[in-house]
Scaffold this active site. Structure first.
Site, PDB file in Angstrom:
ATOM      1  N   CYS A   1       9.636 -52.304  99.744  1.00  0.00           N
ATOM      2  CA  CYS A   1      10.329 -53.647  99.312  1.00  0.00           C
ATOM      3  C   CYS A   1      11.356 -52.730  98.295  1.00  0.00           C
ATOM      4  O   CYS A   1      10.853 -51.724  97.451  1.00  0.00           O
ATOM      5  CB  CYS A   1       9.467 -54.345  98.379  1.00  0.00           C
ATOM      6  SG  CYS A   1       8.366 -54.994  99.273  1.00  0.00           S
TER       7      CYS A   1
ATOM      8  N   LYS B   1       0.361 -49.575 102.168  1.00  0.00           N
ATOM      9  CA  LYS B   1       0.736 -49.361 103.483  1.00  0.00           C
ATOM     10  C   LYS B   1       2.188 -48.561 103.363  1.00  0.00           C
ATOM     11  O   LYS B   1       2.958 -49.021 102.864  1.00  0.00           O
ATOM     12  CB  LYS B   1       1.240 -51.137 104.049  1.00  0.00           C
ATOM     13  CG  LYS B   1       1.935 -51.175 105.246  1.00  0.00           C
ATOM     14  CD  LYS B   1       1.699 -52.599 105.675  1.00  0.00           C
ATOM     15  CE  LYS B   1       2.387 -52.585 107.114  1.00  0.00           C
ATOM     16  NZ  LYS B   1       2.266 -54.016 107.430  1.00  0.00           N
TER      17      LYS B   1
HETATM   18  C1  LIG Z   1       7.435 -60.935 112.265  1.00  0.00           C
HETATM   19  C2  LIG Z   1       6.991 -59.933 111.487  1.00  0.00           C
HETATM   20  C3  LIG Z   1       6.802 -60.065 110.017  1.00  0.00           C
HETATM   21  C4  LIG Z   1       5.982 -58.852 109.331  1.00  0.00           C
HETATM   22  N1  LIG Z   1       5.949 -59.279 107.909  1.00  0.00           N
HETATM   23  C5  LIG Z   1       5.338 -58.316 107.197  1.00  0.00           C
HETATM   24  C6  LIG Z   1       5.110 -58.533 105.778  1.00  0.00           C
HETATM   25  O1  LIG Z   1       4.886 -59.625 105.466  1.00  0.00           O
HETATM   26  N2  LIG Z   1       4.299 -57.363 105.037  1.00  0.00           N
HETATM   27  C7  LIG Z   1       4.352 -56.320 105.860  1.00  0.00           C
HETATM   28  O2  LIG Z   1       3.338 -55.454 104.968  1.00  0.00           O
HETATM   29  N3  LIG Z   1       4.446 -55.920 106.995  1.00  0.00           N
HETATM   30  C8  LIG Z   1       5.013 -57.048 107.728  1.00  0.00           C
HETATM   31  N4  LIG Z   1       5.264 -56.805 108.974  1.00  0.00           N
HETATM   32  C9  LIG Z   1       4.993 -55.443 109.617  1.00  0.00           C
HETATM   33  C10 LIG Z   1       3.603 -55.308 110.349  1.00  0.00           C
HETATM   34  O3  LIG Z   1       2.506 -55.649 109.673  1.00  0.00           O
HETATM   35  C11 LIG Z   1       3.460 -53.796 110.985  1.00  0.00           C
HETATM   36  O4  LIG Z   1       3.225 -52.932 110.169  1.00  0.00           O
HETATM   37  C12 LIG Z   1       4.390 -53.648 112.082  1.00  0.00           C
HETATM   38  O5  LIG Z   1       4.992 -54.670 112.706  1.00  0.00           O
HETATM   39  C13 LIG Z   1       4.086 -52.520 113.128  1.00  0.00           C
HETATM   40  O6  LIG Z   1       2.821 -52.978 113.934  1.00  0.00           O
HETATM   41  P1  LIG Z   1       3.042 -53.530 115.325  1.00  0.00           P
HETATM   42  O7  LIG Z   1       3.917 -53.049 116.369  1.00  0.00           O
HETATM   43  O8  LIG Z   1       1.619 -54.073 115.966  1.00  0.00           O
HETATM   44  O9  LIG Z   1       3.778 -55.252 115.273  1.00  0.00           O
HETATM   45  C14 LIG Z   1       5.737 -57.618 109.749  1.00  0.00           C
HETATM   46  C15 LIG Z   1       6.065 -57.556 111.381  1.00  0.00           C
HETATM   47  C16 LIG Z   1       6.649 -58.299 112.073  1.00  0.00           C
HETATM   48  C17 LIG Z   1       6.882 -58.212 113.615  1.00  0.00           C
END
Ligand SMILES: Cc1cc2nc3c(=O)[nH]c(=O)nc-3n(C[C@H](O)[C@H](O)[C@H](O)COP(=O)(O)O)c2cc1C
Length: 291
Positions: free
Chosen positions: A113, A149
């Site tokens: 952020c 994270k």
């Molecule tokens: C639609 C969407 C919203 C997300 N919102 C957040 C969030 O609010 N906070 C956060 O730390 N990561 C957020 N992420 C990141 C995911 O938690 C994750 O780290 C990232 O998508 C990789 O994993 P994946 O490929 O399985 O989605 C978001 C990802 C997606 C796709």
């Protein structure tokens, strides 16, 4: 576990899968004040994933405590609250409030952020800022597990991991999305109203696996700090790659938009692999990569 931000506050996901089968639930990023998020269009599918610029839309701390926590209590699952903000005080307000919530087992700091006081540079791309925020939140985080994270939008992710581990993180989540962009060639405009967004899904998995491998070898294993691996996990073998690279926990996000129940088939696939290879515990394969 669910990846932060991909399953809202759990009630959105509850119709699709029996949540009691999860290891833990991770919430959407919660900020001190409510946020409407970015203008639409905020999400676009890419060839091997998804690009999103939601802009941390969420109900804010007060409504989260009043309206969402009672729902989370019904889950009978460990809950991790993902915390975001634009100042250190924002993070502290949310993290401190979570100490009083019984169902919450820990907080996960989303440090991808912009820090308004540091001219908009992301907390998570600067080891010294990442360390500061971790150290400050550590002070208010007593009963709760503190997970940080990591952002992949850096040259040296081990330097960041090392900074937050030294500052007191109990565990590392990795990775968040990669900064990316899509263009509508007819309109000659960015597809996302925010211009750029975060890339997730299968496209980023090899990058995430490489980063888990590096951080496990250089920081997490020597420090005895567990990694929660995520980034494009969709099938059992994807999850196994992360475990062999050194992840102890696994989170799934984008794949749930395609198959909400894949979290169950992934777990069954891991169990099958362990049986085939004669293991009695998943711990036997964590970091078992031969290089
Ligand atoms: C639609 C969407 C919203 C997300 N919102 C957040 C969030 O609010 N906070 C956060 O730390 N990561 C957020 N992420 C990141 C995911 O938690 C994750 O780290 C990232 O998508 C990789 O994993 P994946 O490929 O399985 O989605 C978001 C990802 C997606 C796709």
């Amino acid at each position: 576990m669910t990846a932060g931000g991909t399953c809202g506050y759990a009630d959105e996901y509850a119709d699709f899968v029996d949540l009691r089968t999860l290891g833990a639930f991770v919430t959407k990023s919660i900020t001190a004040e409510p946020r409407a998020g970015n203008e639409y269009q905020r999400v676009i599918e890419t060839r091997a994933g998804m690009l999103n610029a939601i802009g941390l839309a969420n109900v804010g701390l007060k409504a989260f405590l009043a309206e969402k926590v009672p729902l989370l209590e019904k889950l009978k699952l460990p809950v991790f609250v993902n915390v975001a903000g634009t100042t250190v005080d924002d993070y502290l307000a949310v993290a401190a409030a979570m100490e009083g919530v019984k169902v919450v087992r820990g907080v996960e700091l989303n440090i991808s952020c912009p820090n308004v006081k540091a001219g908009g540079i992301e907390f998570g791309t600067d080891p010294s800022q990442a360390a500061t925020i971790t150290r400050e939140v550590r002070k208010v985080c007593k009963k709760n597990i503190l997970i940080v994270k990591l952002s992949p939008n850096v040259t040296n992710i081990s330097a960041l991991a090392s900074a937050v581990v030294d500052a007191g993180a109990d565990a590392l989540s990795m990775i968040n999305t990669l900064k990316a962009m899509a263009i509508d060639v007819e309109k000659r405009r960015p597809v996302l109203a925010n211009v750029t967004g975060g890339l997730s899904g299968p496209a980023i998995r090899p990058i995430a696996v490489r980063m888990v491998h590096e951080v496990y070898a250089q920081v997490a294993r020597p420090a005895g700090v567990p990694i929660i691996g995520m980034g494009g996990i969709q099938y059992p073998n994807d999850a196994l790659e992360f475990l062999l690279a050194g992840a102890t926990g696994l989170a799934i996000g984008t794949a749930l938009f395609i198959d909400p129940a894949c979290i169950i088939s992934i777990r069954e696939g891991i169990a099958d692999y362990l049986r085939r290879h004669g293991h009695s515990s998943i711990t036997e394969i964590i970091g078992a990569l031969k290089v």
